[in-house]
Design a protein around this motif. Structure first.
Motif, PDB file in Angstrom:
ATOM      1  N   ASN A 279       0.820  -1.210   0.000  1.00 55.74           N
ATOM      2  CA  ASN A 279       0.000   0.000   0.000  1.00 55.74           C
ATOM      3  C   ASN A 279       0.855   1.263   0.000  1.00 55.74           C
ATOM      4  OD1 ASN A 279      -2.521  -1.251  -0.131  1.00 55.74           O
ATOM      5  ND2 ASN A 279      -2.620  -1.529   2.090  1.00 55.74           N
ATOM      6  N   PHE A 280       1.997   1.212   0.675  1.00 56.48           N
ATOM      7  CA  PHE A 280       2.943   2.333   0.631  1.00 56.48           C
ATOM      8  C   PHE A 280       3.399   2.578  -0.806  1.00 56.48           C
ATOM      9  CE2 PHE A 280       7.368   3.684   0.308  1.00 56.48           C
ATOM     10  CZ  PHE A 280       7.374   4.864   1.040  1.00 56.48           C
ATOM     11  N   PHE A 281       3.750   1.487  -1.486  1.00 57.36           N
ATOM     12  CA  PHE A 281       4.262   1.600  -2.858  1.00 57.36           C
ATOM     13  C   PHE A 281       3.157   2.059  -3.812  1.00 57.36           C
ATOM     14  CE2 PHE A 281       5.975  -0.306  -6.875  1.00 57.36           C
ATOM     15  CZ  PHE A 281       7.119   0.484  -6.930  1.00 57.36           C
ATOM     16  N   GLN A 282       1.947   1.539  -3.636  1.00 56.82           N
ATOM     17  CA  GLN A 282       0.814   1.949  -4.460  1.00 56.82           C
ATOM     18  C   GLN A 282       0.537   3.438  -4.306  1.00 56.82           C
ATOM     19  OE1 GLN A 282      -1.385   1.912  -6.663  1.00 56.82           O
ATOM     20  NE2 GLN A 282      -3.165   2.988  -5.854  1.00 56.82           N
ATOM     21  N   LYS A 283       0.548   3.927  -3.060  1.00 61.41           N
ATOM     22  CA  LYS A 283       0.299   5.352  -2.809  1.00 61.41           C
ATOM     23  C   LYS A 283       1.390   6.199  -3.459  1.00 61.41           C
ATOM     24  CE  LYS A 283      -0.481   8.724   0.867  1.00 61.41           C
ATOM     25  NZ  LYS A 283      -0.526   8.974   2.334  1.00 61.41           N
ATOM     26  N   PHE A 289       3.117   9.735  -9.758  1.00 67.63           N
ATOM     27  CA  PHE A 289       3.111   9.449 -11.191  1.00 67.63           C
ATOM     28  C   PHE A 289       1.711   9.446 -11.807  1.00 67.63           C
ATOM     29  CE2 PHE A 289       3.492   6.577 -14.897  1.00 67.63           C
ATOM     30  CZ  PHE A 289       4.458   7.268 -15.608  1.00 67.63           C
ATOM     31  N   TYR A 290       0.912   8.433 -11.501  1.00 66.31           N
ATOM     32  CA  TYR A 290      -0.358   8.258 -12.214  1.00 66.31           C
ATOM     33  C   TYR A 290      -1.289   9.459 -12.062  1.00 66.31           C
ATOM     34  CZ  TYR A 290       0.907   3.423 -13.141  1.00 66.31           C
ATOM     35  OH  TYR A 290       1.545   2.298 -13.595  1.00 66.31           O
ATOM     36  N   LYS A 291      -1.292  10.074 -10.898  1.00 70.13           N
ATOM     37  CA  LYS A 291      -2.156  11.226 -10.647  1.00 70.13           C
ATOM     38  C   LYS A 291      -1.869  12.357 -11.631  1.00 70.13           C
ATOM     39  CE  LYS A 291      -3.343  14.316  -6.778  1.00 70.13           C
ATOM     40  NZ  LYS A 291      -2.988  14.634  -5.378  1.00 70.13           N
ATOM     41  N   PHE A 293      -1.190  12.161 -14.661  1.00 69.90           N
ATOM     42  CA  PHE A 293      -1.791  11.861 -15.964  1.00 69.90           C
ATOM     43  C   PHE A 293      -3.317  11.799 -15.889  1.00 69.90           C
ATOM     44  CE2 PHE A 293       2.465  10.180 -16.109  1.00 69.90           C
ATOM     45  CZ  PHE A 293       2.905  10.397 -17.398  1.00 69.90           C
ATOM     46  N   GLY A 294      -3.837  11.960 -14.674  1.00 64.96           N
ATOM     47  CA  GLY A 294      -5.262  11.756 -14.494  1.00 64.96           C
ATOM     48  C   GLY A 294      -5.615  10.282 -14.606  1.00 64.96           C
ATOM     49  N   ARG A 295      -4.644   9.418 -14.251  1.00 65.47           N
ATOM     50  CA  ARG A 295      -4.825   7.980 -14.411  1.00 65.47           C
ATOM     51  C   ARG A 295      -4.558   7.273 -13.074  1.00 65.47           C
ATOM     52  NH1 ARG A 295      -6.511   7.343 -18.819  1.00 65.47           N
ATOM     53  NH2 ARG A 295      -6.785   5.154 -18.307  1.00 65.47           N
ATOM     54  N   GLY A 296      -4.617   5.950 -13.096  1.00 67.35           N
ATOM     55  CA  GLY A 296      -4.421   5.193 -11.872  1.00 67.35           C
ATOM     56  C   GLY A 296      -5.615   5.334 -10.940  1.00 67.35           C
ATOM     57  N   LYS A 297      -5.492   4.763  -9.742  1.00 74.88           N
ATOM     58  CA  LYS A 297      -6.534   4.865  -8.725  1.00 74.88           C
ATOM     59  C   LYS A 297      -5.880   5.121  -7.377  1.00 74.88           C
ATOM     60  CE  LYS A 297     -10.043   1.930 -10.886  1.00 74.88           C
ATOM     61  NZ  LYS A 297     -10.929   0.746 -10.706  1.00 74.88           N
ATOM     62  N   LYS A 298      -6.561   5.885  -6.542  1.00 79.38           N
ATOM     63  CA  LYS A 298      -6.004   6.262  -5.247  1.00 79.38           C
ATOM     64  C   LYS A 298      -6.115   5.149  -4.218  1.00 79.38           C
ATOM     65  CE  LYS A 298      -6.089  10.104  -1.954  1.00 79.38           C
ATOM     66  NZ  LYS A 298      -6.759  11.371  -1.577  1.00 79.38           N
ATOM     67  N   GLU A 299      -7.020   4.212  -4.451  1.00 73.29           N
ATOM     68  CA  GLU A 299      -7.345   3.208  -3.433  1.00 73.29           C
ATOM     69  C   GLU A 299      -6.175   2.283  -3.088  1.00 73.29           C
ATOM     70  OE1 GLU A 299      -9.766  -0.207  -5.629  1.00 73.29           O
ATOM     71  OE2 GLU A 299     -10.330   1.784  -6.351  1.00 73.29           O
ATOM     72  N   SER A 300      -6.241   1.691  -1.913  1.00 73.80           N
ATOM     73  CA  SER A 300      -5.208   0.751  -1.483  1.00 73.80           C
ATOM     74  C   SER A 300      -5.525  -0.635  -2.049  1.00 73.80           C
ATOM     75  CB  SER A 300      -5.142   0.699   0.042  1.00 73.80           C
ATOM     76  OG  SER A 300      -6.387   0.288   0.578  1.00 73.80           O
ATOM     77  N   GLY A 301      -4.584  -1.565  -1.870  1.00 78.68           N
ATOM     78  CA  GLY A 301      -4.789  -2.932  -2.342  1.00 78.68           C
ATOM     79  C   GLY A 301      -4.506  -3.136  -3.815  1.00 78.68           C
ATOM     80  N   LEU A 302      -3.927  -2.117  -4.466  1.00 77.60           N
ATOM     81  CA  LEU A 302      -3.628  -2.238  -5.897  1.00 77.60           C
ATOM     82  C   LEU A 302      -2.162  -2.586  -6.105  1.00 77.60           C
ATOM     83  CD1 LEU A 302      -5.586   0.769  -7.476  1.00 77.60           C
ATOM     84  CD2 LEU A 302      -6.364  -1.549  -6.974  1.00 77.60           C
ATOM     85  N   VAL A 303      -1.905  -3.402  -7.115  1.00 82.67           N
ATOM     86  CA  VAL A 303      -0.540  -3.790  -7.477  1.00 82.67           C
ATOM     87  C   VAL A 303      -0.397  -3.691  -8.994  1.00 82.67           C
ATOM     88  CG1 VAL A 303      -0.093  -5.281  -5.488  1.00 82.67           C
ATOM     89  CG2 VAL A 303      -1.271  -6.222  -7.487  1.00 82.67           C
ATOM     90  N   TRP A 304       0.850  -3.704  -9.437  1.00 87.64           N
ATOM     91  CA  TRP A 304       1.161  -3.562 -10.867  1.00 87.64           C
ATOM     92  C   TRP A 304       2.109  -4.689 -11.291  1.00 87.64           C
ATOM     93  CZ3 TRP A 304      -1.475   0.423 -13.192  1.00 87.64           C
ATOM     94  CH2 TRP A 304      -2.057   1.355 -12.321  1.00 87.64           C
ATOM     95  N   PRO A 305       1.614  -5.921 -11.357  1.00 87.85           N
ATOM     96  CA  PRO A 305       2.481  -7.048 -11.699  1.00 87.85           C
ATOM     97  C   PRO A 305       2.784  -7.114 -13.191  1.00 87.85           C
ATOM     98  CG  PRO A 305       0.230  -7.806 -11.454  1.00 87.85           C
ATOM     99  CD  PRO A 305       0.223  -6.344 -11.113  1.00 87.85           C
ATOM    100  N   GLY A 306       3.813  -7.889 -13.514  1.00 85.49           N
ATOM    101  CA  GLY A 306       4.084  -8.160 -14.916  1.00 85.49           C
ATOM    102  C   GLY A 306       4.863  -7.066 -15.618  1.00 85.49           C
ATOM    103  N   GLY A 307       4.880  -7.158 -16.944  1.00 85.30           N
ATOM    104  CA  GLY A 307       5.655  -6.235 -17.765  1.00 85.30           C
ATOM    105  C   GLY A 307       4.781  -5.223 -18.484  1.00 85.30           C
ATOM    106  N   GLY A 308       5.458  -4.318 -19.185  1.00 89.30           N
ATOM    107  CA  GLY A 308       4.751  -3.319 -19.964  1.00 89.30           C
ATOM    108  C   GLY A 308       4.073  -2.263 -19.125  1.00 89.30           C
TER     109      GLY A 308
END
Length: 382
Positions: A279-283, A289-291, A293-308
């Protein structure tokens, strides 16, 4: 203590919120898949079955000549098979799996149908079933925990920042070696406390990460794969730039299950700590970054696995520095490791106040979406 007392087992689920790509390093060439019409799915044939049929009909030589034909006007595989008089039923008997093409062959800038492209394939097991390797998930957890620890230490140890910044300014080298020593030093400081090899502190046997064991995911149905196109979304102009790269990716809504075990005699973090780190890393990713661009989500529990997914998901730079210093150091990394620095306009990053200045996206069901977003949940402890 008995083994069962200090080994803790957990069942984890990651749900794809947008297409997730975990590559196996292979490319399915544009002459290796079948697309019967512009609206039809992409079909991946069993190469052995197809070749054995062509061999039995004395078409192997013709097929070899076709594969060696480098002309831009060369037909695609389906067109060539039709020209050979091979029936639809026979072609269908070769198909291993098929994928919805979605928006993959549509140019978002003009809405037109794009030309065929090669496909970067998803990781598969020996039976051809998609899965996510445990090493990929563990790498994601490692980055989050390291970022969390560096974020805490940054407040009390300014020397870490100075050391890495100085190395970024003075260093030279290729992307895979640039700042490697500094990265190894940071990992050594955070993780290498086991003293199994005191002569070489950087030896992996000293790392507490040996006590975190992540299994490969359960197999995933090929029906959960779709094709998606790589799209760079710019910060300044809010423009989409489609790139000639297609990927096999998990459809949004796909659930991926895997087992995680912690050896408490080696690994100093509990399952709760891992989720705090994630959650620290997601925030951090959202705010820095994502904010923008007007992208991403603020919520906790999100991860960014994989490539690309982009630079940010695999680096700890933004955890180690203040926003201004992180921007400067990231720009130094790109300037000294990316040959196309000027061509890709990385020189604008400092002016824009964000680096990199593009967000990795794709299109799904007509909507632009972030590449590689998932939700991680703890299902149970055993």
């Amino acid at each position: 203590r008995k083994m069962k007392d200090y080994l803790k087992h957990y069942r984890i689920r990651i749900t794809a919120l947008s297409p997730i790509y975990v590559g196996d390093g292979k490319l399915i060439g544009k002459k290796e898949y079948i697309r019967r019409s512009r609206s039809a799915p992409v079909e991946i044939p069993d190469q052995k079955k197809m070749f054995m049929y062509l061999l039995s009909r004395s078409r192997a030589r013709a097929f070899e000549e076709y594969m060696l034909d480098q002309r831009k006007t060369a037909p695609d595989l389906y067109q060539w098979l039709q020209a050979q008089g091979i029936s639809e039923a026979v072609i269908s008997s070769w198909i291993r799996y098929s994928m919805d093409t979605g928006d993959a062959f549509i140019n978002p800038q003009n809405g037109r149908n794009a030309t065929p492209k090669g496909i970067q394939s998803f990781q598969k097991d020996s039976y051809g079933k998609p899965y996510i390797p445990g090493s990929s998930i563990k790498g994601m957890l490692r980055t989050a925990i390291l970022s969390w620890e560096l974020g805490k230490r940054r407040e009390s140890d300014a020397e870490i920042e100075k050391r890495v910044r100085r190395a970024a300014e003075e260093g030279r080298g290729k992307r895979d070696t640039f700042l490697r020593n500094q990265a190894e030093d940071l990992e050594c400081e955070i993780f290498h406390s086991l003293k199994r090899n005191e002569k070489n502190p950087k030896d992996a046997v000293n790392s507490v990460m040996a006590g975190l064991m992540v299994g490969d995911s359960d197999e995933i149905s090929e029906k959960q794969l779709l094709l998606c196109q790589k799209i760079d979304y710019s910060c300044d102009r809010r423009e989409e730039r489609p790139l000639p790269i297609l990927r096999e990716a998990l459809k949004p809504g796909t659930e991926v299950f895997f087992d995680l075990s912690i050896d408490e005699t080696i690994f100093p973090y509990g399952i709760e700590d891992i989720f705090v780190a994630l959650n620290f890393f997601q925030k951090l990713c959202y705010e820095r970054f994502y904010k923008r661009f007007g992208r991403g989500k603020k919520e906790s529990g999100l991860v960014w696995p994989g490539g690309g997914v982009g630079f940010l998901s695999k680096t700890v730079v933004y955890a180690l520095f203040s926003p201004e210093d992180a921007l400067y150091v990231t720009d130094q990394v790109f300037k000294k490791t990316v040959k196309t620095y000027e061509e890709h306009k990385h020189g604008n990053d400092l002016r824009l106040g964000i680096s990199p200045h593009v967000c990795k996206c794709t299109r799904y069901q007509g909507e632009l979406c972030d590449m590689g977003m998932g939700r991680i949940e703890l299902l149970r402890g055993v």
